[in-house]
Design a protein around this motif. Structure first.
Motif, PDB file in Angstrom:
ATOM      1  N   UNK A 186       0.702  -1.351  -0.012  1.00 43.78           N
ATOM      2  CA  UNK A 186       0.036   0.017   0.083  1.00 43.78           C
ATOM      3  C   UNK A 186       0.941   1.284  -0.048  1.00 43.78           C
ATOM      4  N   UNK A 187       0.482   2.189  -0.760  1.00 40.24           N
ATOM      5  CA  UNK A 187       1.185   3.405  -0.939  1.00 40.24           C
ATOM      6  C   UNK A 187       0.766   4.550  -0.048  1.00 40.24           C
ATOM      7  N   UNK A 188       1.352   5.065   0.701  1.00 41.94           N
ATOM      8  CA  UNK A 188       1.245   5.990   1.924  1.00 41.94           C
ATOM      9  C   UNK A 188       1.586   7.252   1.750  1.00 41.94           C
ATOM     10  N   UNK A 189       0.661   8.422   1.601  1.00 44.04           N
ATOM     11  CA  UNK A 189       1.453   9.761   1.494  1.00 44.04           C
ATOM     12  C   UNK A 189       1.054  10.533   2.798  1.00 44.04           C
ATOM     13  N   UNK A 190       2.003  11.447   3.206  1.00 38.25           N
ATOM     14  CA  UNK A 190       1.763  12.237   4.301  1.00 38.25           C
ATOM     15  C   UNK A 190       2.152  13.565   3.979  1.00 38.25           C
TER      16      UNK A 190
END
Length: 152
Positions: free
Chosen positions: A1-5
Motif C-alpha cells: 500500500x502506498x502512503x502519503x503524508x
C-alpha cells in the motif's frame, strides 16, 4: 500500500455529503514550497490535493473544524482519477483518501478538547506534560560569611 503524508492549508471550508450510505468529508489541501530558480529569483509553487475522509455519523464532527486557511496533517492513500470536464477534455485529478487527520495551527484553529482533534489515532497516548521550571530564587553569594584572607 502506498502512503502519503502531507501538511497543508485548506483552500475552503470542508464539505460533508452522503455517498453510498456513508458520510464523506471532502476538502482541498494546498501545499506550498518556496525555492530559488537558476536565475536567482525566488519562486513559490503550490500543489492542490483533493482529500476525502470517510466517517460514520459518530465521527463526522471534525468537519466543523476544517475551515478555510486552517492547517492540517493528513496521512492516506493517493490515487489519480481521470474525468471529462465541461469542455470535453480528459483531466487528471490527484486525490487522497485520508486515514489519519490531525488539526494543526494556532490556538484559534483547534478545538479545546474532544475526539475531533485527531482521527485514526484515538488510542494514541497524549504527550506527557512539560514540567515547569521552579520559581526563580534570589541570588545568594556562596562566599558570603567567609573571611577574605584565605591561608593559601
Amino acid at each position: 500500500m502506498l502512503k502519503l503524508t502531507m501538511i497543508g492549508r485548506l483552500g475552503a471550508d470542508a464539505e460533508v455529503r452522503d455517498a453510498a450510505g456513508r458520510k464523506v468529508i471532502s476538502f482541498n489541501l494546498a501545499h506550498s514550497e518556496q525555492y530559488t530558480d537558476r536565475s536567482g529569483v525566488k519562486q513559490e509553487r503550490t500543489t492542490w490535493v483533493r482529500c476525502s475522509l470517510w466517517r460514520d455519523e459518530n465521527r463526522i464532527g471534525v468537519a466543523q473544524y476544517l475551515r478555510k486557511g486552517g492547517q492540517v496533517y493528513v496521512e492516506g492513500s493517493p490515487s489519480v482519477r481521470t474525468y471529462e470536464n465541461k469542455e470535453g477534455q480528459t483531466v487528471a485529478s490527484f486525490e487522497l483518501t485520508v486515514q489519519n487527520l490531525e488539526l494543526l495551527g494556532g490556538k484559534d484553529e483547534r478545538p479545546s478538547s474532544g475526539p475531533e482533534t485527531a482521527y485514526g489515532a484515538y488510542d494514541k497516548p497524549k504527550a506527557p506534560a512539560t514540567p515547569t521550571a521552579p520559581a526563580a530564587t534570589p541570588y545568594e553569594d556562596p562566599n558570603e560569611g567567609f573571611a577574605d584572607d584565605l591561608p593559601f
